[in-house]
Scaffold this motif. Sequence first.
Motif, short mmCIF file in Angstrom:
data_model
loop_
_atom_site.label_atom_id
_atom_site.label_comp_id
_atom_site.label_asym_id
_atom_site.label_seq_id
_atom_site.Cartn_x
_atom_site.Cartn_y
_atom_site.Cartn_z
N THR A 40 0.77 -1.22 -0.18
CA THR A 40 0.26 0.19 0.12
C THR A 40 0.86 1.29 -0.16
N ALA A 41 1.85 1.12 0.37
CA ALA A 41 3.06 2.34 0.49
C ALA A 41 3.59 2.34 -1.11
N ASP A 42 3.69 3.58 -1.47
CA ASP A 42 4.44 3.97 -2.82
C ASP A 42 5.68 4.41 -2.40
N LYS A 43 6.14 4.96 -1.29
CA LYS A 43 7.48 5.69 -1.21
C LYS A 43 8.19 5.23 0.11
N CYS A 57 12.72 7.02 -1.96
CA CYS A 57 12.44 5.83 -2.93
C CYS A 57 10.95 5.75 -3.58
N GLU A 58 11.08 5.95 -4.73
CA GLU A 58 9.52 5.62 -5.32
C GLU A 58 9.65 4.04 -5.77
N LEU A 59 8.88 3.44 -4.97
CA LEU A 59 8.66 1.90 -5.45
C LEU A 59 8.10 1.48 -6.69
N LYS A 60 7.11 2.32 -6.88
CA LYS A 60 6.41 2.13 -8.32
C LYS A 60 7.33 2.11 -9.25
N ALA A 61 8.03 3.28 -9.36
CA ALA A 61 8.86 3.69 -10.43
C ALA A 61 10.44 3.07 -10.50
N SER A 62 10.42 2.47 -9.18
CA SER A 62 11.91 1.71 -8.94
C SER A 62 13.05 2.62 -9.17
N SER A 63 12.91 3.90 -8.47
CA SER A 63 14.01 4.84 -8.51
C SER A 63 14.04 5.43 -7.11
N CYS A 64 15.41 5.79 -6.92
CA CYS A 64 15.64 6.36 -5.69
C CYS A 64 16.35 7.83 -5.81
N GLN A 65 15.96 8.88 -4.94
CA GLN A 65 16.56 10.23 -5.02
C GLN A 65 17.57 10.06 -3.64
N LEU A 66 18.63 10.35 -4.24
CA LEU A 66 19.96 10.23 -3.15
C LEU A 66 20.45 11.58 -2.56
N HIS A 69 26.13 11.10 1.00
CA HIS A 69 26.97 9.92 0.53
C HIS A 69 26.38 8.57 0.61
N TYR A 70 25.23 8.38 0.34
CA TYR A 70 24.45 7.08 0.44
C TYR A 70 24.18 6.64 -0.93
N SER A 71 23.92 5.50 -1.00
CA SER A 71 23.29 4.85 -2.25
C SER A 71 21.97 4.18 -2.04
N ALA A 72 21.07 3.82 -2.76
CA ALA A 72 19.65 3.16 -2.32
C ALA A 72 18.99 2.71 -3.76
N ALA A 73 18.39 1.49 -3.50
CA ALA A 73 17.84 0.96 -4.89
C ALA A 73 16.62 0.32 -4.23
N VAL A 74 15.54 0.22 -5.25
CA VAL A 74 14.18 -0.52 -5.09
C VAL A 74 14.21 -1.79 -5.39
N TRP A 95 17.98 5.17 12.88
CA TRP A 95 17.63 5.28 11.44
C TRP A 95 15.91 5.18 11.48
N ARG A 96 15.65 5.88 10.42
CA ARG A 96 14.32 6.06 10.30
C ARG A 96 13.61 5.91 8.84
N CYS A 97 12.63 5.06 8.67
CA CYS A 97 12.11 4.88 7.23
C CYS A 97 10.43 5.41 7.40
N ALA A 98 10.29 6.55 6.53
CA ALA A 98 9.09 6.78 6.58
C ALA A 98 8.29 6.19 5.50
N VAL A 99 7.16 5.44 5.88
CA VAL A 99 6.50 4.56 4.88
C VAL A 99 4.88 5.18 5.07
#
Length: 194
Positions: A40-43, A57-66, A69-74, A95-99
């Motif tokens: 149900t979450a899209d980000k 990270c935009e889950l439906k678009a499979s992309s992450c805005q960084l 100095h980090y890297s991220a992937a869907v 660390w936190r993850c907003a969903v």
Amino acid sequence: MQALLLLLLIKSVSGTSVLTCPDQTEVGSEATITCIAPDTADKHGYSTPNREVAAICELKASSCQLLGHYSAAVVNDTCSVLTIPRATISDAGVWRCAVPPSPLLTCHMVVYNTWTGVLQDTTSSTMGKERPRHTSTGIALPVIIWTIILIIIIITTVVLYRNRYDFQCFRKQSTQSAGDSGYKGVERSKPISA
């Protein structure tokens, strides 16, 4: 191997939200933080212990805005991964993850330095509340120790110099009084009368 474990983790927690991070990581090592939420979450929005945004990270678009100095992937529609290429002391803490619309997810990471043997933990594990950061402890402690050692050396030098000077003055006085004909010798058994 990590991908297999990640897929097993996703299967076991499907329908629930979870944020995982390593319990401990060494300074300079890579650390991976995984955010899993129902479809149900899209980000997924990652934030650091300093409450700065690390990635979105935009889950439906499979992309992450960084950011930073980090890297991220869907990984898929429910999972994203944030990678810290080289962990630093400032990466220690919660660390936190907003969903959206789910509640904020958190995980705790300790960063240690094998050279100094110092574990950096910026949160209280018993209370769950954040403590003040102590990133200067690794520098302050040696400075304090060296300052104390320097003070001890200075005090010891002054005391030894004074004792040496006092001894020389005493020796000078005793040789002067023995050789001075103006001084009268006194026997110990007789008291001096005025």
